[in-house]
Design an enzyme around this catalytic site. Structure first.
Site, PDB file in Angstrom:
ATOM      1  N   LYS A 299      24.402  18.965   4.672  1.00 13.31           N
ATOM      2  CA  LYS A 299      23.828  20.283   5.000  1.00 13.31           C
ATOM      3  C   LYS A 299      23.203  20.252   6.401  1.00 13.31           C
ATOM      4  O   LYS A 299      23.675  20.909   7.307  1.00 13.31           O
ATOM      5  CB  LYS A 299      22.814  20.697   3.952  1.00 13.31           C
ATOM      6  CG  LYS A 299      23.499  20.983   2.606  1.00 13.31           C
ATOM      7  CD  LYS A 299      22.623  20.644   1.463  1.00 13.31           C
ATOM      8  CE  LYS A 299      23.350  20.479   0.162  1.00 13.31           C
ATOM      9  NZ  LYS A 299      24.332  21.471  -0.202  1.00 13.31           N
TER      10      LYS A 299
ATOM     11  N   TRP B  66      19.084  22.519  -9.145  1.00 19.75           N
ATOM     12  CA  TRP B  66      19.172  21.098  -8.805  1.00 19.75           C
ATOM     13  C   TRP B  66      18.072  20.276  -9.448  1.00 19.75           C
ATOM     14  O   TRP B  66      18.310  19.159  -9.924  1.00 19.75           O
ATOM     15  CB  TRP B  66      19.223  20.902  -7.288  1.00 19.75           C
ATOM     16  CG  TRP B  66      20.485  21.494  -6.735  1.00 19.75           C
ATOM     17  CD1 TRP B  66      20.586  22.596  -5.934  1.00 19.75           C
ATOM     18  CD2 TRP B  66      21.832  21.061  -6.994  1.00 19.75           C
ATOM     19  NE1 TRP B  66      21.913  22.868  -5.667  1.00 19.75           N
ATOM     20  CE2 TRP B  66      22.688  21.941  -6.302  1.00 19.75           C
ATOM     21  CE3 TRP B  66      22.394  20.016  -7.722  1.00 19.75           C
ATOM     22  CZ2 TRP B  66      24.086  21.806  -6.333  1.00 19.75           C
ATOM     23  CZ3 TRP B  66      23.774  19.886  -7.754  1.00 19.75           C
ATOM     24  CH2 TRP B  66      24.603  20.775  -7.063  1.00 19.75           C
TER      25      TRP B  66
ATOM     26  N   ASP C 200      13.628  15.690  -3.633  1.00 14.50           N
ATOM     27  CA  ASP C 200      15.006  15.918  -3.216  1.00 14.50           C
ATOM     28  C   ASP C 200      14.941  16.891  -2.031  1.00 14.50           C
ATOM     29  O   ASP C 200      14.611  18.061  -2.203  1.00 14.50           O
ATOM     30  CB  ASP C 200      15.803  16.529  -4.387  1.00 14.50           C
ATOM     31  CG  ASP C 200      17.200  16.979  -3.980  1.00 14.50           C
ATOM     32  OD1 ASP C 200      17.588  16.794  -2.812  1.00 14.50           O
ATOM     33  OD2 ASP C 200      17.918  17.518  -4.860  1.00 14.50           O
TER      34      ASP C 200
HETATM   35  N1  PLP Z   1      20.281  18.513  -4.437  1.00 15.70           N
HETATM   36  C1  PLP Z   1      20.402  19.663  -3.759  1.00 15.70           C
HETATM   37  C2  PLP Z   1      19.168  20.380  -3.318  1.00 15.70           C
HETATM   38  C3  PLP Z   1      21.663  20.193  -3.476  1.00 15.70           C
HETATM   39  O1  PLP Z   1      21.784  21.334  -2.800  1.00 15.70           O
HETATM   40  C4  PLP Z   1      22.810  19.494  -3.922  1.00 15.70           C
HETATM   41  C5  PLP Z   1      24.157  19.997  -3.643  1.00 15.70           C
HETATM   42  O2  PLP Z   1      24.378  21.032  -3.063  1.00 15.70           O
HETATM   43  C6  PLP Z   1      22.632  18.305  -4.638  1.00 15.70           C
HETATM   44  C7  PLP Z   1      21.356  17.828  -4.871  1.00 15.70           C
HETATM   45  C8  PLP Z   1      23.805  17.526  -5.150  1.00 15.70           C
HETATM   46  O3  PLP Z   1      24.406  16.905  -4.082  1.00 15.70           O
HETATM   47  P1  PLP Z   1      25.835  16.189  -4.178  1.00 15.70           P
HETATM   48  O4  PLP Z   1      26.849  17.260  -4.364  1.00 15.70           O
HETATM   49  O5  PLP Z   1      25.925  15.510  -2.849  1.00 15.70           O
HETATM   50  O6  PLP Z   1      25.778  15.240  -5.309  1.00 15.70           O
END
Ligand code: PLP
Length: 368
Positions: A199, A106, A175
């Protein structure tokens, strides 16, 4: 015949507290006696104003958010924030550069997106695999960076920071999508925190952004208006139609967290739950192998292989099939790493984890 209980260990969208689902179901057709559903409600109505204000107030209370921070509820998931963060913040300093601590999928994606808008200095590029985080003393933030970015919990690789990196006075951005409200956080150490809800705090559709006020109003001119923090914060997240139902669900989850002891209680429980699984892995004599360094093993997502370091795929399939027969679902590892992944967000109970732990012990005895 009684229906078999399903235990959801999914990485997201993930399990919600049962009481939240009951409440949402009870109110689905007639919210608070007004005769319509939240799904049908105008985002400009007084009733929705109460919902969004309650959600913000609960969040402020649970995280003790200082007054000089704005809270926004936005569309586009964590992924939209990979673009919004550089679009709004990379111009904070003249050099238009940012430091990215890359510790998994990520943060790697976020760094790649940021490269479109400025210079990105990757602190921890991918080695063989993502199993570590940089030692606190091993890197010095670039003083001309507009911000330092990191992902607090890498959902795919199970790598979690248990400390706040020292950004050397540079604005820190995190994040927290997959460990938001799983433990207390000192918001004042951050310039910006964002987290997708699906989550720990609700369902997909809404992303929380908490940003220090003095960082608003610095967006690049090509920043799409829906991603412009100054515009969204200035309009109380109502510049355009917000994800109303997801915000409502979040308010129920936040209420549930509050009624269950807040973030400190979540932290205690999450440690107990994850220790239950890590103890079995560590005591399995190499049968279950978690590749992540002990110092940064996630309490939220536990990846492991079965039958040794490389994993025996036939054995892993057998494990998943057996788990499924017992009602345990979504234990398959992310396609990029394989093996097994157990996600233990706030709503997963000790009892749920106990069922998995017993199964892991039994499977070990049978196949070791
Ligand atoms: N950041 C993290 C730590 C994630 O686990 C995820 C998705 O699982 C995201 C960002 C991306 O999120 P989204 O699918 O809501 O765009």
């Amino acid at each position: 015949m009684e229906k078999k209980r399903t235990i959801n260990f999914g990485a997201g969208p993930a399990k919600l507290p049962q009481s939240v689902l009951f409440e949402a179901q009870r109110e689905l057709l007639d919210y608070n006696g007004i005769g319509i559903s939240v799904l049908e409600m105008s985002h400009r109505s007084l009733d929705f104003a109460k919902i969004i204000n309650t959600t913000e107030n609960l969040l402020r209370e649970l995280l003790n958010i200082p007054e000089n921070y704005k809270v926004m509820f936005l569309h586009g998931g964590g992924t939209a924030q990979f673009s919004a963060v550089p679009l709004n913040l990379i111009g904070l300093k003249e050099d238009r550069c940012a430091d990215y601590l890359v510790t998994g999928t990520w943060s790697a994606k976020a760094a790649k997106e940021a490269e479109k808008y400025g210079k990105v200095n990757v602190i921890h590029p991918k080695l063989g695999s993502y199993t570590k985080i940089p030692d606190p003393g091993s890197w010095t933030p670039n003083p001309s960076a507009s911000y330092v970015y990191y992902c607090c919990n890498e959902t795919v690789h199970g790598v979690e920071f248990d400390f706040v990196p020292d950004a050397g006075g540079v604005v820190l951005v995190s994040d927290m999508s997959s460990n938001f409200l799983s433990r207390p956080v000192d918001v004042s150490q951050f310039g910006l925190i964002f987290a997708g809800a699906q989550k720990n705090v609700g369902c997909a559709g809404v992303t929380v952004v908490v940003v220090r006020e003095d960082l608003l109003g610095k967006a690049r001119k090509e920043c799409p208006i829906v991603l412009d923090y100054e515009v969204q914060a200035g309009n109380g997240s109502l510049y355009n139609t917000p994800p109303c139902f997801s915000i409502y669900i979040m308010s129920l989850v936040l209420e549930w967290i509050k009624n269950n002891g807040g973030t400190a209680a979540m932290e205690r429980l999450n440690k107990q739950k994850s220790n239950m699984i890590y103890d079995i892995i560590n005591g399995s004599g190499g049968f279950y192998v978690c590749p992540v360094d002990m110092s940064c093993r996630s309490r939220m997502n536990i990846p492991f292989r079965i039958g040794g370091k490389e994993g025996d795929e036939a054995l892993e399939k057998k494990f998943l099939d057996g788990a499924s027969k017992l009602g345990m679902i979504s234990l398959k590892g992310h396609r990029s790493v394989g093996g097994i992944r157990v996600s233990l967000y706030n709503a997963v109970t000790m009892e749920d984890v106990g069922v998995l732990a017993a199964y892991m012990k039994e499977f070990l005895q049978e196949h070791q």
